[in-house]
Structures are given as structure tokens and as C-alpha cells.
Design a protein around this motif. Structure first.
Motif, PDB file in Angstrom:
ATOM      1  N   PHE A 153       0.719  -1.149  -0.040  1.00 12.16           N
ATOM      2  CA  PHE A 153      -0.122  -0.124  -0.115  1.00 12.16           C
ATOM      3  C   PHE A 153       0.933   1.478   0.220  1.00 12.16           C
ATOM      4  N   THR A 154       0.363   2.073  -0.403  1.00 11.55           N
ATOM      5  CA  THR A 154       0.998   3.509  -0.578  1.00 11.55           C
ATOM      6  C   THR A 154       0.544   4.349   1.000  1.00 11.55           C
ATOM      7  N   GLU A 155       1.349   4.358   1.328  1.00 12.18           N
ATOM      8  CA  GLU A 155       1.540   4.738   2.923  1.00 12.18           C
ATOM      9  C   GLU A 155       1.814   5.952   3.757  1.00 12.18           C
ATOM     10  N   VAL A 156       1.401   7.042   3.973  1.00  9.53           N
ATOM     11  CA  VAL A 156       1.688   7.675   4.761  1.00  9.53           C
ATOM     12  C   VAL A 156       2.030   7.967   6.312  1.00  9.53           C
ATOM     13  N   TYR A 157       2.941   7.772   7.423  1.00  8.17           N
ATOM     14  CA  TYR A 157       2.899   7.954   8.512  1.00  8.17           C
ATOM     15  C   TYR A 157       3.733   7.661   9.125  1.00  8.17           C
ATOM     16  N   ASN A 158       4.458   8.026  10.568  1.00 11.00           N
ATOM     17  CA  ASN A 158       4.816   8.727  11.186  1.00 11.00           C
ATOM     18  C   ASN A 158       5.950   7.097  11.921  1.00 11.00           C
ATOM     19  N   ASP A 159       7.350   7.878  12.357  1.00 10.40           N
ATOM     20  CA  ASP A 159       7.889   7.002  12.859  1.00 10.40           C
ATOM     21  C   ASP A 159       7.496   6.819  14.677  1.00 10.40           C
ATOM     22  N   GLU A 160       6.585   6.342  14.649  1.00 14.48           N
ATOM     23  CA  GLU A 160       5.605   5.852  15.846  1.00 14.48           C
ATOM     24  C   GLU A 160       7.416   5.455  17.455  1.00 14.48           C
ATOM     25  N   VAL A 161       7.890   4.798  16.585  1.00 14.06           N
ATOM     26  CA  VAL A 161       8.273   3.838  17.597  1.00 14.06           C
ATOM     27  C   VAL A 161       9.834   4.683  17.909  1.00 14.06           C
TER      28      VAL A 161
END
Lengths: 328, 328
Positions: A153-161
DNA sequence: TTGAAAGCGTTACCAC
DNA sequence: GTGGTAACGCTTTCAA
């Protein structure tokens, strides 16, 4: 009001509908003077194209579906704002659906949106563990703020770790030793990631021995209560890493009424850095995300996909930053 | 994916498109068994109606346009949430446009939305003094949170005068005498109303002599600065009635850094009662509005209008309530 | 450079 | 009860 159609314009000008259509759409093969005449007359008559008819001919409607938990959550509110602005720049509009983090609502929403003829969908899935929950989506889509392991999938997210790590590390560095984290029940990318970052910092600090991982689960409303219950029975907590700022605010309120001083007795760190973080007292230390970027980028990518472009890069990850204020 | 059309279903069943259409739409004049056969087969083949085609035939698309200042403003966020929920109940969807309180953006938005085939519009106009700014709207619409004097528009709004009165009266009753109000420049119903309520309370208190009306104008971001500047030069202010909670929070922050104690030295009252009002310190006293009701009611009315009902009542007014906490 | 006509998927009118 | 057909407004071949 009577709708002015292309046919009306053609009749007045003694032209054929096809010529008018071509002139209006700036196609080749139409005399420059004809084009001018047509455009002028169209404006004069107040002609507006019927988007339905266009859409029926396979053209796009310029609609983007947005499927999120709750638009009133300040985090999503900012993300949506970023989306909206970017969409507008490209002549697109946003169709908003709240799911209240309910899976069946999401299924329904996705189905519904496609029936409405959206050109693409922006979705923050309620579950992000089973990739084929996205199967019913037949239009281009972008995942926002979530991440499916091993998906294409195309995803836009944050480096939560990283976010979880940064917060916990900061607490550790400032001398805190009994750090409790409070997270929602939901097993989604942000909870997994933030908790993992929290554990990582702890592990690192204790040289591989993760001996003091104190993990609480709670709804946002009950965060204060759950925390209080824990402190009352277990005692000795000197810091809280909250899932987000709402949890943090609840935690602070609860700690205060229990007679603890924040941050002297207990430090509290939130997540999201909502605008109100500055006004509470003590001002909230929080992991800051560029919410506008999240929305903007997601829309940008989605529109590229809609226009048939193939994205070489599929994952767009943002590095959060710790905004240190007074609470921790 | 290949789209399954009514024609495909007809072919498989050896029926005409018209029969299939009638069966699907539960029209009279179609054999019960035929209806069953058609519906079953349609489901089996994964048929979904093409909304564009329907819309082209004059049917509704089920879209409601929403034109507001800013969806990230917690007040509007809650209103939109109420709208969304109510719309969903009726099978409608929301098309969101932010105007950033810019008039030309609004004009553009209204035009655009109608091109998208919305069935109706919910709008919080940027200006609410000239009724014919609404002329370009050719579909049913409802005004939200604003009120045009002497108009026949359907409007859902708040008794702003009462809100301003309640806040100021409370301040006066608790012994405050130098009450300054800080409002945005914009001449819209809420600013006019809240200021009027403020003046009314002052007038009432001073037996008709409005001798101490201290009115400041400011953007939300500068509220603190403007207030500070005023206090520094004029001194002696013992209360602030702010336009909304954002203004109030800025005011409190500014007063605090200037060495004033809130509420001991200066009391502060906000407006809207946003969720964060509880968490700041001192907890914000605020004029509370039922934002959900506002959104819900507006959508309810709009859908009635869309379905051709004539509303006998055109104005729906909410009475605000003062939520007294610690700041004033 | 322009026009005629077909067709997108659906509904509705009119015959049968 | 059912089928044929026109029409909604537009774009797009294909001819002229």
C-alpha cells in the motif's frame, strides 16, 4: 433555475454541440475565433458544465473520500485541514466520514464512498493488521497514519517507535525510573509503535533487561481513573508516557487531584502536540508531529495515483520531534 | 474491475433493462417472482448502481456541502461532527470546504459545490450583513451559527446577546468593575451579539449609563499582545470577556506573564466551552453551546428542505449557558 | 475546421 | 407485467 447546457450555447451560436464542447475543453482543431465566441457566449449565458454527465463519460468527479476515526479529534482535525488545502489546490473536494474507530462503520464507509463516485480514498484504518481488509477498495487509496507490515500500500505515517523512544529516553535522562505508559486497547500501528519505542528506551537503559515495563490500557476518558487506580495500589510512579495529549491531560488532572505535583512528583509526556498543549499548566511536553504534512502528502500522492502515475516510493515516514515544555 | 450494469443483469436473465430497473427500484407493475430473481441475480453479479447516471436523470447524489471557516477550530469540529452523524443517518455525505474566513473563498466554494452536484449547502457565511451574498446558491441551504437581519433564510444559531450578557453579568455580580471585552475585527453576528450582550449587562448595571465599555479588537493570535498593551497603558482592568476560548487562553497566558493572577487580579471568561477548557489552569469559565445540536439540527432541516418539505419555522435559536469554573 | 451520431447507465413514458 | 425507446448532458470517433 433552468440549467444552461452545451446545447443551448450551440443553438444560439448556430454551431454544433461537438464544436462547442471542443472549444470549451480547449481541444485542438477548433478555430481560434470560434473558441473565443463560444467561451464568451458560454460565460454570458451562465453555462456551467454538468459534472454528472462528464462523470458518466468516464471523467473524474474530483472527489476524495476521507475515512477517519473522528474529525473532532484535534490530531485528525489538523490532518484533514492539510488534506483539504492540498485537495483544493488540485481542484478536488473532500468527502468526510467518521468511523468512531468502529470496523463495521469503516467497511460501510468505504463501500458508500465508492458508490458516490470518489476518485480515491484516504483512510486511517481501524485495524491495520489484516491487509485484505482493504480489498473492497477498488479505487486508488492512501493509508494515513497507519502502517501494514509487508504491504504494498501507499502509506504516509509517523515513526511511532522513534516517538515512543524519544519520550521515554527523555524521561530516563532526566532521572525518572518508574515510568508507566498508558495506551488504548486497540492494536494499531501507533499503539504498537509507541509502546515498542517505550520498551526500547527502557531496554537500552537497563542494558537489555526490560525489567520495569509498566503498561496500562485505557480509553481516553478513563485514563485518569485507570492511572489513579494503579498509583493507589502500586504506588511509586515518577513518570507517565501517555498515548496522546488527551490521555496526558487526563493523567495530569488525575494526578493533581490525588495530591501529586506535576512534574515534581510525576512527569507527564503526551503525544501529537495539539495546539492546547501550550495552555495547560504545566505546559505539556509532547511528541510533535507535522499533521499538516501528513494530510498534504497523502493527498498529493493520492492525486498522483489517480492521474495514473506510478509511485516508485510507497512509504512516506515522518520523524517526530520531542517538544519539551514543563510537564516532563 | 469491470462494472456490472443493469444491462448485464438484464441479459443474463433474458429480461429488458426497464424491467430490471423497475424491479431494483421496487416499482409497481413487476411480478413478485421476477423481482426476486432480479434482485438475487443483481447481488450475485455484484451489481452496484451508477450514481452518476442516476444523478444525470435528475436524481439526488446524496451530497451536502459544508462551508465553514476552519474545520480545525474545535467549535466547528464539533459542529461538523454533529452534521456528519446526522447526515449519515439519512444516507447523506458531507463535502467539506474551509474558507479561512475569506469571502472570495466562500464565493468560490459555493460555486464549486454546486457544480459537484450537492443537494444542499450548510454555510456559516463570512459576512452576514448583505443577504444577497447568498444569491448564487441555487440549491436548498441552511445558515449555521449566523443570522441575517430580516432574512427569510433557514437559520440555526445561538442567542449571542444572551451569551455576552450572561458572561458580563456574572463578572459584574462577582464584583468586577473594569471589564474589557476582546473581539475579532469581523462584523459578524457572533461578534455583534456578544458585544451587544456585554453592553447590555453594563448598561443595566449602571442604570442606563454605559460608562465603562472597554472594547478591544484583535485576531486570536494577537489577543494576548493586544490585551497586554492595553493593560500596560491604561492599567486597571479586573476582568476580560473574550470572544471565544482561544482568545481567553491567549489572554490568560498574557496576563500571567505580566504578573497578574487569574482570577484574583483579573477574571477571564471565554466562549464556546471547548473540551480543553477543563484542563487549563485556572479551568476556564466559558459560555457553553451545544455544538452537536447546531450541526444536527442544521442537517435535519436541510434534508427536509431537500425532500421538498416547507418549513413553517425558519429560525432555530439555542440559548447558551454559562459554565462557571475557576477563571472567572 | 466543423458536424452528425453513438454511447456512458439509468429512468420513464408508451405500447403491447 | 413487460419491452422498446427516448432522454439526461456530455465527449468522442468518424465523415465531410
Amino acid at each position: 433555475m433552468v440549467r444552461v447546457t452545451i446545447r443551448d450555447v450551440a443553438k444560439v451560436l448556430n454551431l454544433s454541440v461537438s464544436t462547442v464542447s471542443r472549444a470549451l475543453n480547449d481541444k485542438e482543431d477548433v478555430d481560434e475565433r470560434t473558441r473565443i465566441r463560444v467561451k464568451t457566449m458560454a460565460r454570458e449565458m451562465g453555462y456551467t458544465p454538468n459534472l454528472m454527465a462528464k462523470a458518466l463519460k468516464g471523467k473524474t468527479l474530483g472527489l476524495l473520500g476521507v475515512v477517519i476515526d473522528d474529525n473532532a479529534n484535534p490530531f485528525y482535525a489538523e490532518v484533514v485541514k492539510g488534506m483539504e488545502r492540498e485537495a483544493k489546490r488540485h481542484g478536488f473536494h473532500l468527502l468526510l466520514v467518521n468511523t468512531a474507530a468502529d470496523y463495521s462503520e469503516q467497511v460501510f464507509a468505504i463501500d458508500f464512498l465508492q458508490n458516490k463516485g470518489v476518485d480515491g480514498i484516504l483512510v486511517a484504518p481501524v485495524k491495520d493488521t489484516i491487509p485484505n481488509e482493504m480489498d473492497p477498495i477498488k479505487v486508488p487509496f492512501v493509508i494515513v497514519g497507519r502502517h501494514f507490515e509487508n504491504s504494498t500500500f501507499t502509506e504516509v505515517y509517523n515513526d511511532e517507535v522513534l516517538g515512543g523512544y524519544l519520550a521515554t529516553k527523555h524521561l530516563l535522562d532526566s532521572g525518572r525510573r518508574k515510568i508507566v505508559t498508558i495506551q488504548p486497547e486497540m492494536d494499531i500501528f501507533p499503539t504498537r509503535g509507541r509502546t515498542e519505542g517505550y520498551r526500547k528506551a527502557l531496554r537500552e537503559f537497563s542494558n537489555g533487561l526490560l525489567d520495569e515495563s509498566l503498561e496500562l490500557k485505557s480509553s481516553p476518558e478513563e485514563a485518569g481513573l485507570i492511572l489513579k487506580r494503579y498509583v493507589d495500589s502500586e504506588g511509586k510512579v515518577d513518570a507517565v508516557f501517555a498515548y496522546n495529549d488527551m490521555y496526558a491531560l487526563e493523567a495530569i488532572a488525575s494526578l493533581k487531584t490525588s495530591g501529586f505535583k506535576v512534574p515534581e512528583d510525576v512527569a507527564v509526556i503526551g503525544y501529537d502536540d495539539i495546539p492546547y498543549a501550550v495552555y495547560v499548566s504545566p505546559a505539556l511536553t509532547s511528541v510533535a508531529l507535522d499533521k499538516d504534512w501528513l494530510g498534504r502528502t497523502a493527498v498529493e500522492l493520492l492525486i498522483k495515483m489517480i492521474s495514473g502515475k506510478v509511485l516508485k516510493k510507497k512509504k512516506y515516514i515522518q520523524k517526530p520531534v520531542l517538544r519539551v515544555r514543563d510537564s516532563g
